[in-house]
Scaffold this active site. Structure first.
Site, PDB file in Angstrom:
ATOM      1  CB  VAL A  25      -0.718  -0.135   1.125  1.00  0.00           C
ATOM      2  CG1 VAL A  25      -1.402   1.291   1.183  1.00  0.00           C
ATOM      3  CG2 VAL A  25      -1.609  -1.438   1.167  1.00  0.00           C
ATOM      4  CG  ASP A  26       3.993   3.492  -2.653  1.00  0.00           C
ATOM      5  OD1 ASP A  26       3.406   4.900  -1.465  1.00  0.00           O
ATOM      6  OD2 ASP A  26       5.117   3.368  -3.384  1.00  0.00           O
ATOM      7  CB  THR A  27      -0.428   7.025   0.894  1.00  0.00           C
ATOM      8  OG1 THR A  27       0.203   7.238   1.820  1.00  0.00           O
ATOM      9  CG2 THR A  27      -1.551   5.839   1.921  1.00  0.00           C
TER      10      THR A  27
END
EC number: 3.4.23.50
Length: 156
Positions: A25-27
């Site tokens: 998960v890479d915001t």
């Protein structure tokens, strides 16, 4: 799906066109990226017209030729046209995270600063349970009023 920030990276699974992928998960990523070695050979891809910034130098950058159906970690319906390049793990960017309804929350402390200091001095480690093996209840439980007025719990 939920993940507390810790030493472990926040990874989750997604199903794209019926195939399961695991990704970070890479915001901070605008777009989702699939590792080249995980991209199915029979899925069409094309040379990307734009480069990727922020992942180092990627010599070969592709993009899916099609918009693909995707199911998020909790079966959220979404679509994605991912980038494809040589990276060690897949990245789920904001293009998917928004469709999945992802949130970043920083909950207010449940206890006063004084009680937190006391617990810390006594050896409590946030995120761990109480007890000899730190395996006790990790989240507070909610007290319930006994509505039938039986036994302990009825306020007089």
């Amino acid at each position: 799906w939920a993940s507390q920030v810790s030493e472990n990276r926040p990874v989750c699974k997604a199903i794209i066109q019926g195939k399961q992928f695991e990704g970070l998960v890479d915001t901070g990523a605008d777009v989702s990226i699939i590792a080249l070695n995980q991209w199915p050979k029979n899925w069409p891809k094309q040379k990307a017209v734009i480069g990727l910034v922020g992942i180092g130098t990627a010599s070969e950058v592709y993009q899916s030729m099609e918009i693909l159906h995707c199911l998020g970690p909790d079966n959220q319906e979404s679509t994605v046209q991912p980038m494809i390049t040589s990276i060690p793990l897949n990245l789920w960017g904001r293009d998917l995270l928004q469709q999945w309804g992802a949130e970043i929350t920083m909950p207010a402390p449940l206890y006063s600063p004084t009680s937190q200091k006391i617990m810390t001095k006594r050896g409590y480690i946030p995120g761990k349970g109480l007890g000899k093996n730190e395996d006790g209840i990790k989240i507070p439980f909610e007290a319930k009023i006994n509505q039938k007025r039986e036994g302990i719990g009825y306020p007089f």
